[in-house]
Design an enzyme around this catalytic site. Structure first.
Site, PDB file in Angstrom:
ATOM      1  N   ASP A  30     -19.354  16.433  50.707  1.00  0.00           N
ATOM      2  CA  ASP A  30     -18.417  15.915  50.550  1.00  0.00           C
ATOM      3  C   ASP A  30     -16.240  16.357  50.839  1.00  0.00           C
ATOM      4  O   ASP A  30     -16.298  17.561  50.963  1.00  0.00           O
ATOM      5  CB  ASP A  30     -17.626  15.548  48.325  1.00  0.00           C
ATOM      6  CG  ASP A  30     -17.921  16.906  48.058  1.00  0.00           C
ATOM      7  OD1 ASP A  30     -19.127  17.359  48.493  1.00  0.00           O
ATOM      8  OD2 ASP A  30     -17.558  17.233  46.746  1.00  0.00           O
ATOM      9  N   GLU A  65     -10.995  16.139  42.575  1.00  0.00           N
ATOM     10  CA  GLU A  65     -11.981  15.434  42.464  1.00  0.00           C
ATOM     11  C   GLU A  65     -12.004  13.675  42.523  1.00  0.00           C
ATOM     12  O   GLU A  65     -10.356  13.644  42.004  1.00  0.00           O
ATOM     13  CB  GLU A  65     -13.181  15.424  41.438  1.00  0.00           C
ATOM     14  CG  GLU A  65     -13.835  16.527  41.143  1.00  0.00           C
ATOM     15  CD  GLU A  65     -14.971  16.266  42.184  1.00  0.00           C
ATOM     16  OE1 GLU A  65     -15.475  15.237  42.422  1.00  0.00           O
ATOM     17  OE2 GLU A  65     -16.054  17.330  41.379  1.00  0.00           O
ATOM     18  N   HIS A  89     -15.394  19.676  50.300  1.00  0.00           N
ATOM     19  CA  HIS A  89     -16.053  20.457  50.400  1.00  0.00           C
ATOM     20  C   HIS A  89     -16.915  21.238  50.968  1.00  0.00           C
ATOM     21  O   HIS A  89     -18.278  21.994  51.281  1.00  0.00           O
ATOM     22  CB  HIS A  89     -16.609  19.795  49.141  1.00  0.00           C
ATOM     23  CG  HIS A  89     -17.678  21.176  47.724  1.00  0.00           C
ATOM     24  ND1 HIS A  89     -18.636  20.635  47.154  1.00  0.00           N
ATOM     25  CD2 HIS A  89     -18.103  22.639  47.751  1.00  0.00           C
ATOM     26  CE1 HIS A  89     -18.882  21.317  45.407  1.00  0.00           C
ATOM     27  NE2 HIS A  89     -18.481  22.349  46.152  1.00  0.00           N
TER      28      HIS A  89
END
Ligand SMILES: [Zn+2]
Length: 237
Positions: free
Chosen positions: A148, A95, A138
């Site tokens: 994203d 992330e 993603h």
């Protein structure tokens, strides 16, 4: 490379054993779309939310590990890449603390990208099973549902370093949906539904990553790029 990874640990309970037991062979990049890194870490470690990631990187380039790489982190959700349906069992999820602006003009921070680069090299050095082609967004594995790491992520820069792929020897080709679909499947894309909406979602996800300024109907540029990707990096069927 002179860069201390200096990874902090903040463990998340939102994980389990990898199914099939094989080591990860993909990396999925995300953005958090949250206000700041601490609230993202809290959420990714809160059992109520049932989400996590192996790593999160702050805007300042600080890396926090939340799930051990040997475990199956819950970052990908529903989606497909090539032949893989259980992406969580196959991948490492990273992330980035980033929240896109409405007009999509916000760049990623330099220190954050630098830390990501070093982390990716570190993982790839340890894990030869992960090939450059299988560093994906993603949005690639979940078209229409996820967007994203978004259109500002510098895929081309990373691909030049071997951390991803970028099309080359692009030839012009008249727009043809059948050819586009075939090439997109060979590269790895899978529509959420095999209908017009599903394929438009694939076109959107593909453009986010490879032709972020492209809009409207299927174009010659789309064709050239998807054919180059399919020719150079076919999924092993
Ligand atoms: Zn994501």
């Amino acid at each position: 490379m002179v860069f201390d990874l200096n990874i902090k640990q903040y463990f998340s309970p939102n994980c389990g054993p990898r199914k099939h037991g094989s080591p990860p062979d993909m990396i999925v990049l995300h953005y958090t779309a949250m206000e700041n890194v601490m609230s993202a870490i809290e959420r990714l470690c809160d059992p109520k939310f049932e989400v996590s990631a192996h790593y999160i990187i702050s805007k300042e380039g600080k890396i926090t590990q939340m799930v051990d790489e040997s475990l199956r982190s819950w970052h990908a959700g529903k989606g497909t890449w090539g032949q893989v349906r259980d992406i969580n069992s196959h991948s490492i999820g990273i992330e980035l603390d980033y929240c896109p602006s409405i007009n999509d003009e916000l760049d990623f921070d330099y220190l954050q990208l630098q830390a990501l680069e070093v982390l990716l090299f570190d993982i790839l050095n340890r894990r030869p099973e992960i090939i450059a082609k299988n560093i994906i967004g993603h949005s690639d594995m979940s078209p229409g549902r996820k967007f994203d790491p978004g259109r500002r992520f510098p895929w081309q820069t990373f691909a030049k370093k071997g951390l991803g792929v970028w099309p080359h020897n692009i030839e012009s080709k008249a727009p043809d949906w059948d050819i586009f679909k075939h090439a997109a499947k060979i590269f790895g894309y899978c529509p959420p539904n095999n209908d017009e909406d599903g394929w438009n979602a694939v076109l959107y996800a593909f453009r986010l990553r490879f032709l972020p300024d492209q809009e409207g109907e299927l174009s010659m540029s789309d064709m050239g790029v998807i054919i180059s990707l399919a020719n150079n990096w076919p999924t092993h069927l």
